[in-house]
Design a protein around this motif. Structure first.
Motif, PDB file in Angstrom:
ATOM      1  N   LYS A  87      -0.270  36.661  55.663  1.00  0.00           N
ATOM      2  CA  LYS A  87      -1.018  35.550  56.254  1.00  0.00           C
ATOM      3  C   LYS A  87      -0.915  34.304  55.380  1.00  0.00           C
ATOM      4  CE  LYS A  87      -5.638  34.204  57.682  1.00  0.00           C
ATOM      5  NZ  LYS A  87      -7.054  34.520  57.628  1.00  0.00           N
ATOM      6  N   GLU A  88      -1.076  34.470  54.059  1.00  0.00           N
ATOM      7  CA  GLU A  88      -0.987  33.331  53.139  1.00  0.00           C
ATOM      8  C   GLU A  88       0.416  32.729  53.134  1.00  0.00           C
ATOM      9  OE1 GLU A  88      -2.284  34.910  49.402  1.00  0.00           O
ATOM     10  OE2 GLU A  88      -4.376  35.055  50.046  1.00  0.00           O
ATOM     11  N   ALA A  89       1.443  33.582  53.157  1.00  0.00           N
ATOM     12  CA  ALA A  89       2.821  33.095  53.168  1.00  0.00           C
ATOM     13  C   ALA A  89       3.121  32.337  54.458  1.00  0.00           C
ATOM     14  CB  ALA A  89       3.788  34.261  52.995  1.00  0.00           C
ATOM     15  N   GLU A  90       2.654  32.855  55.588  1.00  0.00           N
ATOM     16  CA  GLU A  90       2.876  32.170  56.866  1.00  0.00           C
ATOM     17  C   GLU A  90       2.158  30.830  56.899  1.00  0.00           C
ATOM     18  OE1 GLU A  90       1.729  35.039  59.801  1.00  0.00           O
ATOM     19  OE2 GLU A  90       3.711  35.994  59.781  1.00  0.00           O
ATOM     20  N   GLU A  91       0.951  30.764  56.329  1.00  0.00           N
ATOM     21  CA  GLU A  91       0.233  29.491  56.257  1.00  0.00           C
ATOM     22  C   GLU A  91       0.997  28.492  55.385  1.00  0.00           C
ATOM     23  OE1 GLU A  91      -3.706  30.378  54.876  1.00  0.00           O
ATOM     24  OE2 GLU A  91      -4.317  31.262  56.777  1.00  0.00           O
ATOM     25  N   GLU A  92       1.516  28.957  54.258  1.00  0.00           N
ATOM     26  CA  GLU A  92       2.269  28.071  53.366  1.00  0.00           C
ATOM     27  C   GLU A  92       3.548  27.583  54.033  1.00  0.00           C
ATOM     28  OE1 GLU A  92       3.941  28.032  48.775  1.00  0.00           O
ATOM     29  OE2 GLU A  92       2.807  29.754  49.490  1.00  0.00           O
ATOM     30  N   MET A  93       4.237  28.468  54.750  1.00  0.00           N
ATOM     31  CA  MET A  93       5.463  28.077  55.448  1.00  0.00           C
ATOM     32  C   MET A  93       5.163  27.099  56.584  1.00  0.00           C
ATOM     33  SD  MET A  93       8.054  29.552  53.991  1.00  0.00           S
ATOM     34  CE  MET A  93       9.373  29.515  55.176  1.00  0.00           C
ATOM     35  N   SER A  94       4.028  27.278  57.253  1.00  0.00           N
ATOM     36  CA  SER A  94       3.703  26.406  58.382  1.00  0.00           C
ATOM     37  C   SER A  94       3.354  24.987  57.938  1.00  0.00           C
ATOM     38  CB  SER A  94       2.564  27.001  59.205  1.00  0.00           C
ATOM     39  OG  SER A  94       1.359  26.979  58.462  1.00  0.00           O
ATOM     40  N   GLU A  95       3.022  24.790  56.663  1.00  0.00           N
ATOM     41  CA  GLU A  95       2.714  23.458  56.145  1.00  0.00           C
ATOM     42  C   GLU A  95       3.969  22.632  55.877  1.00  0.00           C
ATOM     43  OE1 GLU A  95       0.293  24.110  52.706  1.00  0.00           O
ATOM     44  OE2 GLU A  95      -1.379  24.895  53.876  1.00  0.00           O
ATOM     45  N   LEU A  96       5.122  23.259  55.878  1.00  0.00           N
ATOM     46  CA  LEU A  96       6.380  22.561  55.641  1.00  0.00           C
ATOM     47  C   LEU A  96       6.835  21.847  56.898  1.00  0.00           C
ATOM     48  CD1 LEU A  96       8.238  25.349  53.682  1.00  0.00           C
ATOM     49  CD2 LEU A  96       7.208  23.289  52.747  1.00  0.00           C
ATOM     50  N   PRO A  97       7.735  20.864  56.762  1.00  0.00           N
ATOM     51  CA  PRO A  97       8.285  20.237  57.962  1.00  0.00           C
ATOM     52  C   PRO A  97       8.964  21.283  58.829  1.00  0.00           C
ATOM     53  CG  PRO A  97       8.980  19.069  55.982  1.00  0.00           C
ATOM     54  CD  PRO A  97       8.287  20.305  55.538  1.00  0.00           C
ATOM     55  N   ASP A  98       8.663  21.294  60.103  1.00  0.00           N
ATOM     56  CA  ASP A  98       9.180  22.289  61.043  1.00  0.00           C
ATOM     57  C   ASP A  98       8.834  23.706  60.604  1.00  0.00           C
ATOM     58  OD1 ASP A  98      10.293  20.292  62.597  1.00  0.00           O
ATOM     59  OD2 ASP A  98      12.203  20.366  61.539  1.00  0.00           O
ATOM     60  N   GLY A  99       7.743  23.871  59.887  1.00  0.00           N
ATOM     61  CA  GLY A  99       7.378  25.164  59.327  1.00  0.00           C
ATOM     62  C   GLY A  99       7.025  26.207  60.346  1.00  0.00           C
ATOM     63  N   ALA A 100       6.443  25.802  61.457  1.00  0.00           N
ATOM     64  CA  ALA A 100       6.020  26.782  62.453  1.00  0.00           C
ATOM     65  C   ALA A 100       7.207  27.518  63.049  1.00  0.00           C
ATOM     66  CB  ALA A 100       5.220  26.094  63.547  1.00  0.00           C
ATOM     67  N   LYS A 101       8.336  26.862  63.175  1.00  0.00           N
ATOM     68  CA  LYS A 101       9.485  27.539  63.777  1.00  0.00           C
ATOM     69  C   LYS A 101      10.192  28.465  62.795  1.00  0.00           C
ATOM     70  CE  LYS A 101      13.137  24.131  63.136  1.00  0.00           C
ATOM     71  NZ  LYS A 101      14.063  23.246  63.815  1.00  0.00           N
ATOM     72  N   TRP A 102       9.836  28.429  61.512  1.00  0.00           N
ATOM     73  CA  TRP A 102      10.443  29.325  60.527  1.00  0.00           C
ATOM     74  C   TRP A 102       9.759  30.675  60.491  1.00  0.00           C
ATOM     75  CZ3 TRP A 102      10.537  25.372  55.981  1.00  0.00           C
ATOM     76  CH2 TRP A 102      11.476  24.394  56.257  1.00  0.00           C
ATOM     77  N   ILE A 103       8.581  30.760  61.052  1.00  0.00           N
ATOM     78  CA  ILE A 103       7.823  32.003  61.010  1.00  0.00           C
ATOM     79  C   ILE A 103       8.348  32.918  62.097  1.00  0.00           C
ATOM     80  CG2 ILE A 103       5.550  33.044  61.252  1.00  0.00           C
ATOM     81  CD1 ILE A 103       4.407  30.397  60.193  1.00  0.00           C
ATOM     82  N   LYS A 104       8.697  34.120  61.709  1.00  0.00           N
ATOM     83  CA  LYS A 104       9.253  35.084  62.645  1.00  0.00           C
ATOM     84  C   LYS A 104       8.158  35.575  63.582  1.00  0.00           C
ATOM     85  CE  LYS A 104      11.770  39.429  62.749  1.00  0.00           C
ATOM     86  NZ  LYS A 104      12.265  40.528  61.941  1.00  0.00           N
ATOM     87  N   LYS A 105       8.410  35.438  64.853  1.00  0.00           N
ATOM     88  CA  LYS A 105       7.472  35.914  65.861  1.00  0.00           C
ATOM     89  C   LYS A 105       7.744  37.389  66.136  1.00  0.00           C
ATOM     90  CE  LYS A 105       5.880  31.764  66.878  1.00  0.00           C
ATOM     91  NZ  LYS A 105       5.209  31.178  65.802  1.00  0.00           N
ATOM     92  N   LYS A 106       6.683  38.105  66.489  1.00  0.00           N
ATOM     93  CA  LYS A 106       6.865  39.511  66.845  1.00  0.00           C
ATOM     94  C   LYS A 106       7.626  39.576  68.161  1.00  0.00           C
ATOM     95  CE  LYS A 106       2.825  41.245  64.489  1.00  0.00           C
ATOM     96  NZ  LYS A 106       1.545  41.905  64.574  1.00  0.00           N
ATOM     97  N   PRO A 107       8.648  40.411  68.223  1.00  0.00           N
ATOM     98  CA  PRO A 107       9.424  40.481  69.467  1.00  0.00           C
ATOM     99  C   PRO A 107       8.611  41.093  70.592  1.00  0.00           C
ATOM    100  CG  PRO A 107      10.150  42.148  67.905  1.00  0.00           C
ATOM    101  CD  PRO A 107       9.131  41.291  67.205  1.00  0.00           C
ATOM    102  N   GLU A 108       8.881  40.612  71.791  1.00  0.00           N
ATOM    103  CA  GLU A 108       8.220  41.166  72.961  1.00  0.00           C
ATOM    104  C   GLU A 108       8.882  42.494  73.294  1.00  0.00           C
ATOM    105  OE1 GLU A 108       7.944  38.469  76.190  1.00  0.00           O
ATOM    106  OE2 GLU A 108       7.351  36.808  74.914  1.00  0.00           O
ATOM    107  N   PRO A 109       8.150  43.382  73.965  1.00  0.00           N
ATOM    108  CA  PRO A 109       8.759  44.670  74.305  1.00  0.00           C
ATOM    109  C   PRO A 109      10.011  44.481  75.147  1.00  0.00           C
ATOM    110  CG  PRO A 109       6.502  44.497  75.171  1.00  0.00           C
ATOM    111  CD  PRO A 109       6.800  43.249  74.427  1.00  0.00           C
ATOM    112  N   ALA A 110      10.976  45.375  74.974  1.00  0.00           N
ATOM    113  CA  ALA A 110      12.247  45.246  75.680  1.00  0.00           C
ATOM    114  C   ALA A 110      12.075  45.417  77.189  1.00  0.00           C
ATOM    115  CB  ALA A 110      13.234  46.276  75.138  1.00  0.00           C
ATOM    116  N   TRP A 111      11.138  46.233  77.593  1.00  0.00           N
ATOM    117  CA  TRP A 111      10.924  46.448  79.010  1.00  0.00           C
ATOM    118  C   TRP A 111       9.470  46.199  79.332  1.00  0.00           C
ATOM    119  CZ3 TRP A 111       8.612  50.571  82.002  1.00  0.00           C
ATOM    120  CH2 TRP A 111       8.905  50.501  83.365  1.00  0.00           C
ATOM    121  N   SER A 112       9.211  45.306  80.271  1.00  0.00           N
ATOM    122  CA  SER A 112       7.830  44.935  80.586  1.00  0.00           C
ATOM    123  C   SER A 112       7.288  45.670  81.804  1.00  0.00           C
ATOM    124  CB  SER A 112       7.737  43.427  80.819  1.00  0.00           C
ATOM    125  OG  SER A 112       8.524  43.058  81.932  1.00  0.00           O
TER     126      SER A 112
END
Length: 140
Positions: A87-112
């Motif tokens: 959580k702390e690392a993601e907050e620190e990364m999000s403070e950088l320019p374009d930081g939000a797009k550097w955070i890896k999102k959890k993948p959605e399930p392959a089959w919905s």
């Protein structure tokens, strides 16, 4: 408490001479293992100095470069930090320019549970770079 050892008590090498290997054939079996952080720090320091930064600025830039690239790599692996550190690392990364797009999102399930029509475009997620310094250096 014991006194610190004197120089006579410490085993010292007989010579500090470095014997260079200049024969290319002799270098084939030679390997070296090192931590990448000091190598990346040295590289970033040299590049920063060549870009015109003074020694202290270059050291600072090199430190930030290694810090963020290591943190990004740890976040990309996903099993390095505990929940609080993540959580702390993601907050620190999000403070950088374009930081939000550097955070890896959890993948959605392959089959919905529903079928996709043939004419419906397949949703794909762009692969995130593990090189956050690219945005900092304004590279494309």
């Amino acid at each position: 408490m014991q006194p610190l050892p004197t120089s006579a008590d410490i085993d010292q090498p007989a010579s500090l001479e470095i014997k260079e290997i200049t024969d290319p054939e002799a270098l084939i079996p030679v390997s070296i293992t090192t931590n990448r952080a000091p190598v990346k720090t040295a590289w970033a320091f040299v590049v920063s100095e060549r870009l015109g930064f003074d020694r202290q600025e270059a050291l600072s830039i090199a430190h930030v470069f290694v810090h963020f690239s290591s943190m990004k790599h740890a976040l990309m692996l996903g099993n390095i930090y505990n929940k609080q550190e993540t959580k702390e690392a993601e907050e620190e990364m999000s403070e950088l320019p374009d930081g939000a797009k550097w955070i890896k999102k959890k993948p959605e399930p392959a089959w919905s549970g529903k079928k996709r029509r043939r004419d419906e475009p397949k949703q794909t997620e762009a692969v995130q770079s593990s090189q956050p310094w690219v945005g900092l250096l304004r590279a494309k």
